[in-house]
Design an enzyme around this catalytic site. Structure first.
Site, PDB file in Angstrom:
ATOM      1  N   GLY A   1       7.551 -18.781  21.171  1.00  0.00           N
ATOM      2  CA  GLY A   1       8.231 -18.006  22.211  1.00  0.00           C
ATOM      3  C   GLY A   1       7.263 -16.979  22.763  1.00  0.00           C
ATOM      4  O   GLY A   1       6.294 -16.607  22.087  1.00  0.00           O
TER       5      GLY A   1
ATOM      6  N   GLN B   1       4.428  -9.432  27.235  1.00  0.00           N
ATOM      7  CA  GLN B   1       3.319  -9.721  26.312  1.00  0.00           C
ATOM      8  C   GLN B   1       2.069 -10.192  27.041  1.00  0.00           C
ATOM      9  O   GLN B   1       0.991 -10.226  26.455  1.00  0.00           O
ATOM     10  CB  GLN B   1       3.735 -10.777  25.279  1.00  0.00           C
ATOM     11  CG  GLN B   1       4.808 -10.276  24.312  1.00  0.00           C
ATOM     12  CD  GLN B   1       5.201 -11.359  23.338  1.00  0.00           C
ATOM     13  OE1 GLN B   1       6.051 -12.188  23.636  1.00  0.00           O
ATOM     14  NE2 GLN B   1       4.573 -11.369  22.175  1.00  0.00           N
TER      15      GLN B   1
ATOM     16  N   CYS C   1       4.831 -12.248  15.425  1.00  0.00           N
ATOM     17  CA  CYS C   1       4.825 -11.998  16.862  1.00  0.00           C
ATOM     18  C   CYS C   1       3.387 -12.079  17.347  1.00  0.00           C
ATOM     19  O   CYS C   1       2.482 -11.539  16.697  1.00  0.00           O
ATOM     20  CB  CYS C   1       5.399 -10.602  17.127  1.00  0.00           C
ATOM     21  SG  CYS C   1       5.394 -10.145  18.864  1.00  0.00           S
ATOM     22  N   LEU C   2       3.169 -12.741  18.478  1.00  0.00           N
ATOM     23  CA  LEU C   2       1.802 -12.876  18.988  1.00  0.00           C
ATOM     24  C   LEU C   2       1.203 -11.516  19.358  1.00  0.00           C
ATOM     25  O   LEU C   2      -0.012 -11.389  19.437  1.00  0.00           O
ATOM     26  CB  LEU C   2       1.776 -13.815  20.198  1.00  0.00           C
ATOM     27  CG  LEU C   2       2.125 -15.278  19.900  1.00  0.00           C
ATOM     28  CD1 LEU C   2       2.062 -16.107  21.177  1.00  0.00           C
ATOM     29  CD2 LEU C   2       1.213 -15.876  18.844  1.00  0.00           C
TER      30      LEU C   2
ATOM     31  N   HIS D   1      14.554 -12.495  19.490  1.00  0.00           N
ATOM     32  CA  HIS D   1      13.219 -11.869  19.404  1.00  0.00           C
ATOM     33  C   HIS D   1      12.646 -11.654  20.814  1.00  0.00           C
ATOM     34  O   HIS D   1      12.156 -10.572  21.142  1.00  0.00           O
ATOM     35  CB  HIS D   1      12.308 -12.781  18.565  1.00  0.00           C
ATOM     36  CG  HIS D   1      10.904 -12.286  18.408  1.00  0.00           C
ATOM     37  ND1 HIS D   1      10.363 -11.957  17.182  1.00  0.00           N
ATOM     38  CD2 HIS D   1       9.901 -12.090  19.322  1.00  0.00           C
ATOM     39  CE1 HIS D   1       9.106 -11.560  17.357  1.00  0.00           C
ATOM     40  NE2 HIS D   1       8.799 -11.641  18.644  1.00  0.00           N
TER      41      HIS D   1
ATOM     42  N   HIS E   1      11.895  -8.186  23.400  1.00  0.00           N
ATOM     43  CA  HIS E   1      10.669  -7.832  24.120  1.00  0.00           C
ATOM     44  C   HIS E   1      10.997  -7.300  25.513  1.00  0.00           C
ATOM     45  O   HIS E   1      10.323  -6.400  26.019  1.00  0.00           O
ATOM     46  CB  HIS E   1       9.757  -9.057  24.282  1.00  0.00           C
ATOM     47  CG  HIS E   1       8.847  -9.298  23.108  1.00  0.00           C
ATOM     48  ND1 HIS E   1       7.907  -8.385  22.701  1.00  0.00           N
ATOM     49  CD2 HIS E   1       8.733 -10.357  22.266  1.00  0.00           C
ATOM     50  CE1 HIS E   1       7.246  -8.871  21.658  1.00  0.00           C
ATOM     51  NE2 HIS E   1       7.727 -10.062  21.361  1.00  0.00           N
TER      52      HIS E   1
HETATM   53 ZN    ZN Z   1       7.113 -11.244  19.811  1.00  0.00          ZN
END
Ligand code: ZN
Length: 167
Positions: free
Chosen positions: A46, A51, A91-92, A133, A137
Site C-alpha cells: 500500500g 508518502q 511502513c515504507l 493504514h 496517512h
Molecule cells: Zn505507511
C-alpha cells in the site's frame, strides 16, 4: 514507469492532512500510476500520496501483490468498522520498524476511482488493515501513533537508527 522517492519519518509532509481531489483529470491518473509503480519498486502492499510528497487524498493498496489487482482510492471515507485485529505492520516511510497495531478487523469505505466514479468497498483480513493504514496517512497519522508510549519510543529509536542521515 515512474518511481518516486519516498518521504521518510520525520518528514513534516507525512504529518499534514491531505487535500481532497476536486478535479478528476490526467493528473490524478498519473499520481495513481506513480503510487502503484513506487509501491511495487519498494515491495509495498500500500502507498499513500503524502508518502511521495503529494498532499492529495489518494492511496493505493494491493495486499496480494498481484499486478493488475491494485485498488486505487481517491477521497476515501470510512463509513463503518467493526471487530478487532492485531497485525504486525510496517511502513515504507519508516524503514525497519515493525510493530503490532490494534485496528478494526472489518471496514467499509467509500471513495472514488481515478476517473471520479464512486466506489464502495467492504474489506476484512489484510486488506482491511492496509486500508486503515493508508487512510491514516491521509490524516497525517503514522502507525506508530497508535502504539503505547513505550512502543512508540522504541519504534522511533529504530527509525532513527535506520536513517541516520535525516535531520
Ligand atoms: Zn505507511
Amino acid at each position: 514507469m515512474s518511481v518516486q522517492s519516498l518521504c521518510l519519518e520525520p518528514d513534516p509532509f507525512l504529518r499534514a492532512e491531505a487535500r481532497p481531489v476536486d478535479t478528476f483529470d490526467g493528473g490524478v491518473r498519473r499520481l495513481a500510476r506513480d503510487l502503484i509503480d513506487t509501491m511495487y519498486a519498494h515491495d509495498g502492499i500500500g502507498l499513500a500520496a503524502p508518502q511521495i510528497g503529494q498532499d492529495l487524498a489518494v492511496f493505493v493498496a494491493n495486499p496480494s501483490q498481484q499486478m493488475g489487482k491494485e485498488l486505487v482510492l481517491v477521497n476515501p471515507v470510512i463509513t463503518a468498522c467493526r471487530g478487532h485485529a492485531s497485525v504486525t505492520e510496517g511502513c515504507l516511510s519508516l524503514p525497519k520498524v515493525w510493530h503490532k497495531v490494534g485496528r478494526a478487523s472489518h471496514v467499509s469505505m467509500t471513495g472514488r476511482d481515478p476517473s471520479g466514479r464512486e466506489i464502495s468497498i467492504e474489506a476484512d483480513g489484510l486488506l482491511a488493515i492496509v486500508l486503515q493504514h493508508e487512510f491514516d496517512h491521509l490524516q497525517g497519522r503514522l502507525f506508530i501513533d497508535r502504539l503505547s508510549w513505550f512502543g512508540r519510543r522504541r519504534a522511533k529509536r529504530l527509525a532513527a537508527a535506520a536513517c541516520p542521515a535525516t535531520g
